[in-house]
Design an enzyme around this catalytic site. Structure first.
Site, short mmCIF file in Angstrom:
data_model
loop_
_atom_site.label_atom_id
_atom_site.label_comp_id
_atom_site.label_asym_id
_atom_site.label_seq_id
_atom_site.Cartn_x
_atom_site.Cartn_y
_atom_site.Cartn_z
N ASP A 116 0.84 -1.20 0.00
CA ASP A 116 0.00 0.00 0.00
C ASP A 116 0.88 1.25 0.00
O ASP A 116 0.38 2.38 -0.05
CB ASP A 116 -1.00 -0.01 1.16
CG ASP A 116 -0.34 -0.07 2.52
OD1 ASP A 116 0.91 -0.20 2.58
OD2 ASP A 116 -1.05 0.02 3.53
N SER A 117 2.21 1.05 -0.01
CA SER A 117 3.13 2.17 -0.25
C SER A 117 2.89 2.75 -1.64
O SER A 117 3.39 3.83 -1.96
CB SER A 117 4.58 1.71 -0.08
OG SER A 117 4.83 0.54 -0.84
N ASP A 155 -1.12 -6.04 -0.32
CA ASP A 155 -1.46 -5.40 0.95
C ASP A 155 -2.96 -5.14 1.02
O ASP A 155 -3.56 -4.67 0.05
CB ASP A 155 -0.75 -4.04 1.05
CG ASP A 155 0.45 -4.08 1.96
OD1 ASP A 155 0.58 -5.03 2.76
OD2 ASP A 155 1.29 -3.16 1.87
N LYS A 196 -1.49 -9.30 2.84
CA LYS A 196 -0.74 -8.88 4.03
C LYS A 196 -1.57 -7.87 4.81
O LYS A 196 -2.19 -6.99 4.23
CB LYS A 196 0.61 -8.25 3.64
CG LYS A 196 1.39 -7.68 4.83
CD LYS A 196 2.86 -7.43 4.52
CE LYS A 196 3.15 -6.16 3.79
NZ LYS A 196 2.74 -4.91 4.47
N GLU A 217 -1.60 -5.41 8.56
CA GLU A 217 -0.77 -4.83 9.61
C GLU A 217 -1.42 -5.01 10.97
O GLU A 217 -2.61 -4.67 11.14
CB GLU A 217 -0.59 -3.32 9.36
CG GLU A 217 0.24 -3.02 8.12
CD GLU A 217 0.46 -1.53 7.91
OE1 GLU A 217 0.11 -0.72 8.80
OE2 GLU A 217 0.98 -1.17 6.84
N GLU A 251 9.09 -4.37 10.47
CA GLU A 251 9.58 -3.10 9.92
C GLU A 251 10.16 -2.21 11.00
O GLU A 251 9.53 -1.95 12.03
CB GLU A 251 8.41 -2.39 9.20
CG GLU A 251 8.83 -1.07 8.56
CD GLU A 251 7.82 -0.50 7.57
OE1 GLU A 251 6.81 -1.18 7.25
OE2 GLU A 251 8.05 0.63 7.11
#
Ligand code: KIV
Length: 272
Positions: A52-53, A91, A121, A123, A190
């Protein structure tokens, strides 16, 4: 000593587990579009993360929060069309899995159906465990993500190193163990102290992939546009730049502009 222990024609979640068992480091990079994904896959990377970057890198947002499910599906489907070998992780964007586990499952199913991703993925740890459990019931592989979790930037306030204090480190270890126990196939850590990351990688049987988490983990991930120097204002300590494409592209564009203005381009051989 050879770096490559086994030749994999196609990477699966099982290949990654095998790599950890064989002490072969896992390589992972982001990609958000067809053209770069094709180059990255042919370069031999094991995992491609449609991060999602993309919200920052592709759309110019300050955070990863604005990117939508449909935008993530668009990027992921473009990557899927390009890739033959790498495992593709998509993501799940902010707001598509935190509400409740049914919403999480529906979001994950939509990603898998409409993009062709191989896994998703998410978070977070304990606070999203029901969502992870529910997604796993549908047979969708899940990668965890702990430490600096950019979707929670407004909770933390900064992008500095996480889990330096004992209490946060303890919670991170508990969350990592819980993610493994729940059935995640791998975990991203991270921006945390390397000693802590090393401890987690040793405790877990699933692969731990680090970004700013030191060398004692099972693999490394970087944002492609940072590692090839297409971005140039972001310079964290953990980033190794392999190219300086910002400058190279800028100077190519400058040369093109000058050739057009001076009527050097196109020349006789470059026309019909
Ligand atoms: O979105 C992303 O690119 C990521 C990596 C930094 C791990 O989550």
């Amino acid at each position: 000593m050879s770096v490559h222990k086994k030749v994999y024609k196609k990477i699966t979640t099982h290949s990654l587990l095998e790599m950890k068992q064989n002490k072969e480091k896992i390589s992972m990079l982001t990609a958000y579009d067809y053209t770069l994904a094709k180059i990255v896959d042919s370069g031999g990377v094991d995992v491609i993360l449609v991060g999602d970057s993309a919200s920052n890198v592709m759309a110019g947002h300050e955070t990863t929060l604005p990117i939508t499910l449909d935008q993530m599906i668009y990027h992921t489907a473009s990557v899927v069309r390009a890739v033959d070998r790498a495992l593709i992780v998509a993501d799940m964007p902010f707001g598509t899995y935190q509400g409740n586990s049914k919403e999480a499952l529906n979001s994950a199913i939509k990603i898998m159906k409409e993009s062709g991703a191989h896994s998703v993925k998410l978070e977070g740890g304990k606070e999203i465990i029901e969502s992870i459990e529910r997604i796993l019931t549908a047979g969708i592989p899940v990668m965890g993500h702990l430490g600096l979790t950019p979707q929670s930037i407004y909770k933390f306030g900064t992008y500095t190193v996480r889990a330096k204090e004992e209490e946060e480190a303890k919670k991170l270890i508990e969350d990592a163990l819980l993610l493994e126990e729940t059935g995640c196939f791998a975990l991203v850590l991270e921006k945390i102290p390397s000693e802590l990351a090393s401890k987690v990688a040793k405790k877990l049987t699933i692969p731990v992939i680090g970004i700013g988490a030191g060398s004692e983990v099972d693999g490394q991930v970087l944002v492609l546009h940072d590692m090839i120097g297409m971005t140039h204002e972001f310079n964290p300590r953990f980033l190794r730049r392999y190219l300086n494409l910002y400058q190279d592209i800028q100077s190519a564009v400058g040369q093109y502009v000058s050739d057009v203005k001076s009527k050097d381009f196109p020349n006789e051989k470059e026309q019909y």
